[in-house]
Motif scaffolding. Structure first.
Motif, PDB file in Angstrom:
ATOM      1  N   TRP A  53      80.842  31.396   7.094  1.00 55.38           N
ATOM      2  CA  TRP A  53      82.246  31.683   6.785  1.00 55.38           C
ATOM      3  C   TRP A  53      82.740  32.947   7.457  1.00 55.38           C
ATOM      4  N   HIS A  71      87.806  24.433  13.369  1.00 62.15           N
ATOM      5  CA  HIS A  71      86.687  25.134  12.727  1.00 62.15           C
ATOM      6  C   HIS A  71      85.339  24.717  13.306  1.00 62.15           C
ATOM      7  N   GLN A 115      81.288  33.936  10.515  1.00 58.12           N
ATOM      8  CA  GLN A 115      80.839  33.793  11.906  1.00 58.12           C
ATOM      9  C   GLN A 115      79.825  34.869  12.285  1.00 58.12           C
ATOM     10  N   GLU A 174      86.272  28.347  17.317  1.00 61.72           N
ATOM     11  CA  GLU A 174      87.531  27.706  17.706  1.00 61.72           C
ATOM     12  C   GLU A 174      87.595  27.536  19.222  1.00 61.72           C
ATOM     13  N   GLN A 183      92.951  24.392  15.434  1.00 61.01           N
ATOM     14  CA  GLN A 183      92.067  24.939  14.412  1.00 61.01           C
ATOM     15  C   GLN A 183      91.186  23.819  13.834  1.00 61.01           C
TER      16      GLN A 183
END
Length: 207
Positions: free
Chosen positions: A22, A150, A24, A140, A148
């Motif tokens: 969450w 993810h 990165q 992205e 977007q």
């Protein structure tokens, strides 16, 4: 490892595999290493022959007051080779994954910290050469930031058909490991008093 002399041989595996999807952030490494060590002081022959018990050092050597150090301790020099893979990412824009190989030397000192020699502290600095192939990536799409989805993408904005993995190279020469290790010697030497313990060498012969 051998029970006498100056040399020991070993292998190690490092596998920190931490991830925070969450945010990165990734620190995922698998490193496999083979090594050969040369201890400056040879192993005491009484250890090699399985006749010394550190708990009874004073009793066994009471006549001359000598004490024997645990096997394979003190200063050593080491040669090593290693290889592995990595995935390191600091944030959504800075990530790298790849594979590499390397080799070098290590200087260190092994200090027994228990009376029986089981527990040891090891200090070491490793120097060598490391060569890797890698690709940078990001979170992205780099072509259309507004998309977007993810997902993670390699940093490539040209024709997708021209893309080939591991296009980047990196060479490093310098320190590759600095460490202080607490270890426990599982291959402990047989004790002297056969009434209080069994000799591994005798057990193997009887078996």
């Amino acid at each position: 490892y051998p029970l006498r002399g100056h040399f020991t041989f070993g292998a190690s595996i490092d596998f920190p595999w931490w991830q925070d999807y969450w945010h990165q952030k990734y620190f995922q490494i698998r490193n496999y290493q083979l090594e050969a060590r040369y201890y400056l002081k040879a192993t005491d022959e009484s250890w090699a022959n399985g006749v010394y018990d550190a708990y009874r050092a004073h009793e066994a050597n009471g006549a001359n007051g000598q004490r024997h150090k645990p096997a394979f301790s003190g200063w050593y020099a080491q040669a090593y080779i290693h290889g592995g893979l990595f995935n390191i990412c600091f944030d959504a824009d800075r990530g790298w994954e790849g594979e590499g190989i390397g080799a070098g030397v290590r200087l260190g000192y092994v200090l027994p910290i228990s009376r029986n020699g089981h527990w040891r502290l090891e200090f070491g600095v490793q120097f060598g050469f490391f060569r890797c192939k890698y690709d940078p990536y990001q979170f992205e799409c780099p072509v259309d930031p507004t998309e977007q989805d993810h997902l993670y993408y390699y940093k490539w904005k040209l024709d997708a058909d021209l893309f080939q993995k591991r296009q980047y190279r990196y060479n490093w020469f310098g320190p590759t490991r600095i460490g202080v290790n607490l270890s426990y010697d599982l291959l402990y030497r047989p004790i002297k008093d056969k009434k209080r313990g069994a000799s591994l060498k005798n057990w193997e012969l009887n078996r």
